[in-house]
Design an enzyme around this catalytic site. Structure first.
Site: not given
Length: 411
Positions: A47, A79-81
């Site tokens: 990530r 950027v999503s969780a």
């Protein structure tokens, strides 16, 4: 001039792998990841290569990462969780060899999709903002995936017809409607996953074909995403009311905010339903959606407990009003005496039209009697031009795009 040694790179790679493994383990323990294939995709996707401007440990926190804001500080892209990315993929369940369209680009989710569909599959990602697609392309290149994902700049409301049909379509921005083009570009037996605004409520839904010109599904996970831009931009509106209070409504609803403010300034009278729930049941998102389905006038009341005397629930509570907005009623809760984890649903009436409160109390009892503990509502989606008489009975959601009807089966 200081340079990064091979040893530094190796140490960072080892640390990142450990942080990523810990994150995946957390997601599995919380039930966000249930599929071994999705867990493997997360472990294979570093990530930090997609969240590049923070410390390594922060890149692996289970939280969203903002990447751009407008001049007023409003979020334009992120950027999503990881927990939400994982839940969307669990809804989508991409298979090896699938062709996938992602609407809304960030790079990280597209990389996960590639891991899931493999070299035999195809991933296309589109976003309206060239800054977003440029950043996604750079991140994918850093990860060595520049040839694995096709990144395009354009309005995702139109999909990408040249590679249709798609086995899976995943929308990663908050949508106000289900676009007919998405349905047209979905393969038979395909899955469409969308974070949809349902009368102002953000809910994640998964849809599959259910006959000619008909798609259906559900899921209903509460979620927040950056709003879609372009032709399919959300029409949700926020109105200020009394001090410390606001109401969020769909843009299609007419609202006399002055009259509603006067109503809420009057003394509120609570009425209780006798419907008791435990905190572990997690009923509030379901009750919110139920109220959005059964109430003709519907909004979400949000208050600041430091400045507002209203007894609204934290995070927002269903609000309704009469035709001229001189009476308003909203959902509240109170602790059940003798219990630390049980609460009773009720309403607070502001104004003289007591029938409004009576009706809302009765609707809470109806939910308790007929729908509590059951799978929840079904979203029916129909091709544009479908005769309303041929649609399922329920709450028709007024918006452009494909017609939407929300139903609550009793069985």
């Amino acid at each position: 001039m200081k340079t990064v040694s091979d040893r530094d790179v190796t140490e960072q790679t080892v640390e990142a792998a450990a942080l990523n493994n810990h994150l995946v383990s957390q997601l599995e323990q919380s039930g966000r990841i249930t599929s071994p294939e999705i867990a493997a995709a997360f472990r294979a996707t570093p990530r930090h290569l997609f969240v590049q401007d923070v410390e390594l440990a922060q890149a692996y926190r289970d939280d969203y990462h903002p990447t751009d804001r407008d001049g007023d500080g409003r979020l334009l892209s992120s950027v999503s969780a990881p927990w939400l990315v994982a839940q969307m993929l669990e809804y989508l369940r991409p298979q090896p060899g699938n062709s996938v369209l992602e609407i809304g680009s960030g790079g990280y989710n597209a990389a996960l999709l590639h891991q899931l569909v493999g070299d035999a599959g195809a991933v296309t990602s589109i976003d309206i903002d060239p800054a977003v697609t440029s950043r996604a392309s750079r991140c994918l290149q850093t990860a060595g995936l520049e040839d694995a994902v096709r990144v395009l700049t354009g309005d995702g409301a139109h999909g990408v017809p040249d590679a249709a049909p798609y086995d899976r379509i995943e929308v990663t921005v908050q949508a106000a409607a289900i676009e007919q083009t998405w349905l047209d570009q979905l393969a038979p037996g395909g899955v469409l996953v969308v974070p949809l605004r349902v009368r102002g409520l953000g809910r994640l839904v998964a849809l599959t074909p259910d006959g000619e010109g008909h798609w259906s599904g559900g899921g209903w996970l509460p979620c927040g995403f950056v709003a879609m831009r372009g032709e399919a931009a959300s029409s949700t509106q926020m109105h200020a009311l009394t001090p410390g209070a606001r109401v969020r409504v769909d843009g299609s609803q007419q609202l006399d905010t002055e009259a509603l403010t006067k109503a809420l300034d009057t003394t509120g009278t609570p009425r209780w339903s006798g419907v008791e729930v435990s905190t572990s049941e997690g009923t509030r998102p379901v009750v919110d959606l139920w109220c959005a389905s059964v109430l003709d006038a519907y909004g979400t009341l949000l208050t600041d407990p430091q400045t507002s005397a209203l007894r609204a629930l934290p995070g927002g509570t269903p609000l309704t009003w009469n035709a001229d907005a001189t009476t308003a009623t909203y959902v509240t809760m109170r602790p059940v005496p003798g219990h630390t984890d049980r609460y009773e649903y009720g309403v607070v009436l502001h104004g003289e039209d007591a029938s409004l409160a009576d009706a809302l109390v009765e609707s809470l009892r109806e939910w308790n009697r007929d729908h509590r503990g059951r799978p929840g509502p079904v979203l029916h989606v129909y091709s544009e031009g479908t005769d309303p008489a041929a649609m399922a009975p329920g709450r028709a959601l007024e918006r452009p795009g494909a017609p939407l009807v929300l139903t609550w089966p009793k069985d």
